[in-house]
Scaffold this active site. Structure first.
Site, PDB file in Angstrom:
ATOM      1  N   LYS A  37       2.759   8.331   8.881  1.00 34.89           N
ATOM      2  CA  LYS A  37       1.993   8.680   7.197  1.00 34.89           C
ATOM      3  C   LYS A  37       0.813   9.560   7.836  1.00 34.89           C
ATOM      4  O   LYS A  37       0.075   9.169   8.501  1.00 34.89           O
ATOM      5  CB  LYS A  37       2.321   8.149   6.248  1.00 34.89           C
ATOM      6  N   ARG A  56       3.387  -4.556  -5.553  1.00 31.77           N
ATOM      7  CA  ARG A  56       3.896  -1.973  -5.300  1.00 31.77           C
ATOM      8  C   ARG A  56       4.579  -1.537  -4.940  1.00 31.77           C
ATOM      9  O   ARG A  56       5.117  -0.389  -6.149  1.00 31.77           O
ATOM     10  CB  ARG A  56       3.144  -2.288  -4.151  1.00 31.77           C
ATOM     11  N   TYR A 107     -32.282  13.914   0.357  1.00 34.90           N
ATOM     12  CA  TYR A 107     -32.154  14.460  -0.838  1.00 34.90           C
ATOM     13  C   TYR A 107     -31.883  12.515  -1.646  1.00 34.90           C
ATOM     14  O   TYR A 107     -32.103  11.619  -0.963  1.00 34.90           O
ATOM     15  CB  TYR A 107     -29.823  14.055  -1.435  1.00 34.90           C
TER      16      TYR A 107
HETATM   17  C1  LIG Z   1       0.808   2.082   6.209  1.00 34.87           C
HETATM   18  C2  LIG Z   1       2.171   0.325   6.009  1.00 34.87           C
HETATM   19  C3  LIG Z   1       2.754   0.061   7.481  1.00 34.87           C
HETATM   20  C4  LIG Z   1       1.503  -0.089   8.174  1.00 34.87           C
HETATM   21  O1  LIG Z   1       0.085  -0.406   7.999  1.00 34.87           O
HETATM   22  P1  LIG Z   1      -0.546  -0.959   9.033  1.00 34.87           P
HETATM   23  O2  LIG Z   1      -1.719  -1.448   8.415  1.00 34.87           O
HETATM   24  O3  LIG Z   1      -1.341   0.592   8.940  1.00 34.87           O
HETATM   25  O4  LIG Z   1      -0.471  -1.232  10.755  1.00 34.87           O
HETATM   26  C5  LIG Z   1       3.444  -0.508   7.373  1.00 34.87           C
HETATM   27  N1  LIG Z   1       4.300  -1.195   5.905  1.00 34.87           N
HETATM   28  C6  LIG Z   1       3.715  -0.172   4.812  1.00 34.87           C
HETATM   29  C7  LIG Z   1       4.961  -0.328   3.866  1.00 34.87           C
HETATM   30  C8  LIG Z   1       3.203   0.679   4.777  1.00 34.87           C
HETATM   31  O5  LIG Z   1       3.276   1.273   3.864  1.00 34.87           O
END
Ligand SMILES: *Cc1c(COP(=O)(O)O)cnc(C)c1O
Length: 368
Positions: free
Chosen positions: A36, A134, A256
């Site tokens: 993703k 979630r 800054y």
């Molecule tokens: C992003 C995600 C993963 C992968 O998680 P990592 O901590 O990057 O290995 C696996 N399952 C779900 C549902 C996720 O949203």
């Protein structure tokens, strides 16, 4: 072409090696790949074929649009869409051969209706909630489904999954509680491969593994369990270009807000990277860079397009404008920058900016 402000080198062999290492932690268990957010910022078009050649056959992205892009790269892969099926999206999923992660009864009904309309069984992944609150089915929905199994008719269940909330903290009591609840929930559903482990879950051990692993960040070299040494190969190098070098007198301020004052005479290098490149502002006065093996503390705030390093430790005359220093590299990687910026390697990776010149490295020979 003018030189870019920084060069980002992505080591595809290291990504393949990380896939094999993770898959090797659970012999006989299938290892999916989570790609993703453009493969955590590293470029899904380049990364996904490498994971495929390393043996991954199941892939996950968050959004259907990401799935469509991935389909163009991997014609054969199973592509699961974690965010689930939104109303009216079923036709797109069918066109591109995407598998929705069905997160509630409404999504199940919608996909079953699509199966009926298409007059064939459609692949589906079911997600149950075991504590993230979630995405995924609630206990109430499990009970309804258990009493009405026909609601899954027409669906070919490829996987049942849930997501760990605290796997990055070894010994956290939530993990065994989620494992137990997940096993119970799966027992109420039709038999299908079960998947619970994200990267941290893969490294925690067999009790998290079930039948399918689902690592993301660890593929890209991020250590998912900060308190343990990382077994993973780093995958990114970020070389920032020196724009200007200067010597400053004691007590001169830098940047800054004048947040840094040189305690003594110092030599500074200004580098062409800033928060507009995803180099987090929170790293100001905290992070480091390296020139060879010499640590270069970041002094002052991170500006939009610039940072300033104290290069006093480098022999005078050794650095010149146009040369580069490592902002991420063998001595200081995404885990170290994340720690110093008060965040997690995920955010460092997914923020890697569009202005960097990207180079992909792949030495490994492979069959087509
Ligand atoms: C992003 C995600 C993963 C992968 O998680 P990592 O901590 O990057 O290995 C696996 N399952 C779900 C549902 C996720 O949203």
């Amino acid at each position: 072409m003018p030189a870019p402000g920084a060069i980002l080198t992505i080591d595809l062999d290291a990504i393949a090696a990380n896939y094999r290492l993770l898959a090797g932690r659970a012999p006989g268990v299938d290892c999916a790949a989570v790609v993703k957010a453009d493969a955590y910022g590293l470029g899904v078009a380049e990364v996904a074929p490498v994971l495929w050649r390393a043996g991954a056959r199941r892939f996950f992205v968050a959004q259907a649009g990401e799935g469509i892009a991935l389909r163009a790269v991997l014609p054969q892969a199973e592509i699961g869409i974690l965010n689930g099926l939104s109303p009216g999206e079923a036709a797109e999923y069918l066109t591109h051969g995407l598998v929705p992660v069905l997160n509630d009864l409404g999504q199940i009904d919608e996909w079953r209706a699509a199966a009926r309309a298409a007059q064939r069984r459609l692949p589906a992944i079911l997600q149950t909630d075991t504590g993230m609150a979630r995405l995924g089915m609630e206990p109430r929905e499990h009970a309804i489904l258990a009493g009405a199994p026909e609601r899954l008719e027409g669906l070919e269940l490829r996987m049942v999954m849930s997501h760990l909330a605290c796997a990055d903290i070894p010994g956290h009591p939530m993990t065994p509680a989620q494992i137990r609840l997940f096993a119970e929930q799966c027992a109420m559903l039709p038999r299908a491969p079960r998947s619970l482990a994200n990267s941290a879950g893969v490294l925690l051990g067999p009790e998290c593994h079930f039948e399918v692993l689902r690592p993301g960040v660890a593929l890209y070299g991020g250590n998912p369990i900060p308190d343990r040494p990382s077994p993973l190969s780093p995958c990114v190098r970020l070389e920032g270009k020196i724009l200007q070098l200067r010597q400053i007198d004691p007590h001169r301020s830098v940047g800054y807000g004048a947040t840094f004052r040189a305690p003594e005479k110092a030599r500074l290098a200004t580098i062409a990277v800033g928060y507009a490149d995803g180099y987090l502002r929170a790293a100001g006065n905290q992070a480091s860079a390296y020139w060879r093996d010499i640590r270069l503390p970041l002094v002052g705030r991170v500006s939009m397009d610039l940072i300033t390093l104290d290069v006093s430790a480098v022999p005078e005359g050794a650095l010149k404008p146009g040369e580069t220093v490592d902002l991420l590299g063998p001595r200081y990687g995404v885990d170290e920058l994340a720690r110093d910026a008060g965040t997690i390697p995920y955010e460092i990776l997914t923020d890697l900016g569009p202005r960097y010149a990207r180079r992909y490295r792949q030495a490994e020979m492979h069959a087509a």
